[in-house]
Design a protein around this motif. Structure first.
Motif, PDB file in Angstrom:
ATOM      1  N   TYR A 111       0.833  -1.196   0.000  1.00  0.00           N
ATOM      2  CA  TYR A 111       0.000   0.000   0.000  1.00  0.00           C
ATOM      3  C   TYR A 111       0.871   1.251   0.000  1.00  0.00           C
ATOM      4  N   LYS A 112       0.578   2.101  -0.964  1.00  0.00           N
ATOM      5  CA  LYS A 112       1.290   3.368  -1.042  1.00  0.00           C
ATOM      6  C   LYS A 112       0.249   4.486  -1.069  1.00  0.00           C
ATOM      7  N   PRO A 113       0.201   5.252  -0.026  1.00  0.00           N
ATOM      8  CA  PRO A 113      -0.839   6.288   0.023  1.00  0.00           C
ATOM      9  C   PRO A 113      -0.601   7.372  -1.006  1.00  0.00           C
ATOM     10  N   LYS A 114      -1.707   7.867  -1.546  1.00  0.00           N
ATOM     11  CA  LYS A 114      -1.643   8.996  -2.460  1.00  0.00           C
ATOM     12  C   LYS A 114      -1.767  10.273  -1.648  1.00  0.00           C
ATOM     13  N   ARG A 115      -0.725  11.036  -1.635  1.00  0.00           N
ATOM     14  CA  ARG A 115      -0.707  12.242  -0.813  1.00  0.00           C
ATOM     15  C   ARG A 115      -1.161  13.448  -1.635  1.00  0.00           C
ATOM     16  N   ALA A 116      -1.815  14.361  -0.941  1.00  0.00           N
ATOM     17  CA  ALA A 116      -2.398  15.520  -1.614  1.00  0.00           C
ATOM     18  C   ALA A 116      -1.463  16.719  -1.515  1.00  0.00           C
ATOM     19  N   LEU A 117      -1.655  17.619  -2.458  1.00  0.00           N
ATOM     20  CA  LEU A 117      -1.023  18.928  -2.375  1.00  0.00           C
ATOM     21  C   LEU A 117      -1.583  19.664  -1.155  1.00  0.00           C
ATOM     22  N   THR A 118      -0.704  20.245  -0.365  1.00  0.00           N
ATOM     23  CA  THR A 118      -1.141  20.999   0.815  1.00  0.00           C
ATOM     24  C   THR A 118      -0.650  22.442   0.695  1.00  0.00           C
ATOM     25  N   TYR A 119      -1.326  23.331   1.400  1.00  0.00           N
ATOM     26  CA  TYR A 119      -0.942  24.740   1.299  1.00  0.00           C
ATOM     27  C   TYR A 119      -1.282  25.473   2.589  1.00  0.00           C
ATOM     28  N   GLY A 120      -0.652  26.630   2.724  1.00  0.00           N
ATOM     29  CA  GLY A 120      -0.952  27.560   3.798  1.00  0.00           C
ATOM     30  C   GLY A 120      -1.186  28.937   3.193  1.00  0.00           C
ATOM     31  N   ILE A 121      -1.969  29.776   3.867  1.00  0.00           N
ATOM     32  CA  ILE A 121      -2.281  31.107   3.350  1.00  0.00           C
ATOM     33  C   ILE A 121      -2.401  32.078   4.518  1.00  0.00           C
ATOM     34  N   ALA A 122      -1.846  33.272   4.346  1.00  0.00           N
ATOM     35  CA  ALA A 122      -1.914  34.282   5.415  1.00  0.00           C
ATOM     36  C   ALA A 122      -1.794  35.672   4.802  1.00  0.00           C
ATOM     37  N   THR A 123      -2.456  36.635   5.423  1.00  0.00           N
ATOM     38  CA  THR A 123      -2.345  38.038   5.022  1.00  0.00           C
ATOM     39  C   THR A 123      -2.517  38.920   6.254  1.00  0.00           C
ATOM     40  N   ASP A 124      -1.868  40.078   6.226  1.00  0.00           N
ATOM     41  CA  ASP A 124      -1.926  40.974   7.390  1.00  0.00           C
ATOM     42  C   ASP A 124      -1.770  42.413   6.906  1.00  0.00           C
ATOM     43  N   ASP A 358       4.329  47.575   4.946  1.00  0.00           N
ATOM     44  CA  ASP A 358       3.327  47.400   3.898  1.00  0.00           C
ATOM     45  C   ASP A 358       2.422  46.214   4.286  1.00  0.00           C
ATOM     46  N   ASN A 359       1.349  46.045   3.520  1.00  0.00           N
ATOM     47  CA  ASN A 359       0.529  44.849   3.715  1.00  0.00           C
ATOM     48  C   ASN A 359       1.359  43.606   3.359  1.00  0.00           C
ATOM     49  N   ILE A 360       1.084  42.532   4.074  1.00  0.00           N
ATOM     50  CA  ILE A 360       1.888  41.302   3.909  1.00  0.00           C
ATOM     51  C   ILE A 360       0.952  40.154   3.546  1.00  0.00           C
ATOM     52  N   SER A 361       1.225  39.497   2.420  1.00  0.00           N
ATOM     53  CA  SER A 361       0.436  38.334   1.993  1.00  0.00           C
ATOM     54  C   SER A 361       1.377  37.249   1.478  1.00  0.00           C
ATOM     55  N   VAL A 362       1.032  35.996   1.792  1.00  0.00           N
ATOM     56  CA  VAL A 362       1.882  34.879   1.370  1.00  0.00           C
ATOM     57  C   VAL A 362       1.052  33.603   1.272  1.00  0.00           C
ATOM     58  N   ILE A 363       1.331  32.806   0.251  1.00  0.00           N
ATOM     59  CA  ILE A 363       0.775  31.450   0.073  1.00  0.00           C
ATOM     60  C   ILE A 363       1.947  30.510  -0.153  1.00  0.00           C
ATOM     61  N   ILE A 364       1.963  29.397   0.559  1.00  0.00           N
ATOM     62  CA  ILE A 364       3.015  28.392   0.396  1.00  0.00           C
ATOM     63  C   ILE A 364       2.365  27.052   0.054  1.00  0.00           C
ATOM     64  N   LEU A 365       2.866  26.416  -1.000  1.00  0.00           N
ATOM     65  CA  LEU A 365       2.368  25.111  -1.449  1.00  0.00           C
ATOM     66  C   LEU A 365       3.414  24.046  -1.186  1.00  0.00           C
ATOM     67  N   ASN A 366       2.978  22.919  -0.654  1.00  0.00           N
ATOM     68  CA  ASN A 366       3.849  21.757  -0.489  1.00  0.00           C
ATOM     69  C   ASN A 366       3.468  20.724  -1.545  1.00  0.00           C
ATOM     70  N   VAL A 367       4.379  20.427  -2.435  1.00  0.00           N
ATOM     71  CA  VAL A 367       4.135  19.456  -3.494  1.00  0.00           C
ATOM     72  C   VAL A 367       4.353  18.046  -2.931  1.00  0.00           C
ATOM     73  N   PRO A 368       3.421  17.098  -3.147  1.00  0.00           N
ATOM     74  CA  PRO A 368       3.643  15.749  -2.637  1.00  0.00           C
ATOM     75  C   PRO A 368       4.745  15.038  -3.404  1.00  0.00           C
ATOM     76  N   GLU A 369       5.205  13.943  -2.840  1.00  0.00           N
ATOM     77  CA  GLU A 369       6.213  13.139  -3.515  1.00  0.00           C
ATOM     78  C   GLU A 369       5.580  12.494  -4.743  1.00  0.00           C
TER      79      GLU A 369
END
Length: 374
Positions: A111-124, A358-369
């Motif tokens: 069994y090899k799990p299928k991992r999903a793309l994950t992300y984080g998002i923030a703004t200030d 200044d205003n701060i915004s960022v999105i980070i994506l983690n690509v699965p293996e």
């Protein structure tokens, strides 16, 4: 004569004048009397001759009877039967019937799990501004079904400009229009009936959606404008459209690479060799844009298709982050954080700690293996 007949195992003849058989009586000898000697075969023959018996007329001598065990096997003629010792008979044990061999089964697949793309998002809003003129959008679709459709993700960061309300309205309209167009032209067709999407189709859809966002901002916010950095991900391919000075980075193998170009006056001077990067840090018109959403009827955008390496990260941000936190620090925080959301929160806090101008915004994506699948 009777003695000889008894010796030879013959019954005494019936005698008597009256035809009745003569009973032979015997006297049991005393215990003290000596036992009579057993006559030998020669003495028996001599006694018969003396009695006038013709020896040739006598029946042939019968061999002594032998008692054999019932379990003894039959022998071929001419061979002496083998006398077996008497043993207790046991039940006959039949050989069990051979069961058919079970069908050969292949070893179970690991069994090899299928991992999903994950992300984080923030703004200030930052520390020096009254309102947040940035706008962010993130959507990720992960499915497990017989069609084995690839992951789909859509992410955008916009940094508005043009005054107190015009900037935030321009950024919001641009992101909403872009997301609506992408959902209608890309996401819904993928959901209904996915076939291997052509690279140009998704990229052209992004360009067309950006042009509609440009028209929407011109109509709704005259004089306003916004940057726009957007990425659509299908499987391990990233489709990027960019305009302005927000940025997109790729982090992989402990390296950080800027994928976009800043559409600013100072960057143009650097490309023309009229300014050095060190001089550009203190140039008075550092943040003046020469290309943005809502500035001209004709929009020219930067476009890019990139294969995402296994276990890589993508970072999309406004200049409120990259202007205060250098590339190396952004890479280190992203790699050391346990999740993309925590990395986003830490980067926003770090930018505020360094002034939050200044205003701060960022999105980070983690690509699965890429080699991990079901």
């Amino acid at each position: 004569m009777n003695f000889l007949r008894r010796l030879l195992g013959m019954s005494p003849p019936h005698e008597g004048r009256d035809g009745m058989s003569r009973r032979v009586s015997h006297v049991t000898r005393s215990r003290d009397a000596p036992a009579a000697p057993t006559p030998s075969a020669a003495d028996a023959e001599a006694q018969l001759v003396d009695d006038g018996v013709d020896l040739e007329e006598l029946p042939p001598e019968q061999p002594p009877l032998e008692v054999h065990d019932r379990a003894a096997p039959e022998t071929e003629s001419g061979q002496e039967p083998k006398i077996l010792p008497v043993q207790r008979q046991t039940a006959i044990q039949r050989r069990p019937r051979a069961e058919p061999a079970p069908p050969r089964r292949e070893p179970p697949r690991e069994y090899k799990p299928k991992r999903a793309l994950t992300y984080g998002i923030a703004t200030d809003v930052g520390k020096l501004r009254d309102n947040n003129e940035d706008a962010c959008f993130a959507m990720q679709w992960h499915t497990m079904s017989v069609e084995n459709r690839p992951d789909f993700g859509f992410f955008a960061v916009a940094d508005g400009m043009g005054g107190h309300l015009d900037g935030e309205r321009a950024a919001g309209i641009a992101v909403q229009t872009l997301a609506s167009e992408m959902l209608h032209s890309v996401y819904m067709p993928l959901l209904r009936n996915f076939k291997a999407a052509e690279k140009t189709t998704i990229l052209e859809a992004l360009v067309a959606a950006s042009e509609k966002a440009n028209s929407a901002v011109i109509d709704a916010v005259p004089g306003g404008g916004t940057t726009l950095s957007t990425v659509a991900i299908v499987g391990n391919l990233a489709y990027l459209v960019h305009v302005g000075d927000s940025r997109a980075y790729l982090i992989h193998n402990d390296e950080i690479e800027q994928l976009t170009t800043d559409h600013t006056l100072v960057q143009r001077l650097i490309e023309m060799k009229e300014l050095t990067p060190e001089e550009a840090e203190y140039y008075p018109q550092k943040n003046v844009l020469y290309r943005a959403i809502g500035q001209n009827e004709s929009l020219k955008v930067e476009r890019l298709i990139r294969t995402l390496p296994s276990a890589a990260q993508m970072l999309i941000c406004s200049d409120g982050l990259w202007d205060l936190v250098n590339d190396e620090t952004m890479k280190r925080v992203t790699l050391e954080s346990p999740s993309p959301q925590e990395a986003c929160d830490r980067l926003v806090s770090l930018a505020n700690d360094r002034g939050g101008t200044d205003n701060i915004s960022v999105i980070i994506l983690n690509v699965p293996e890429n080699d991990v699948s079901i």
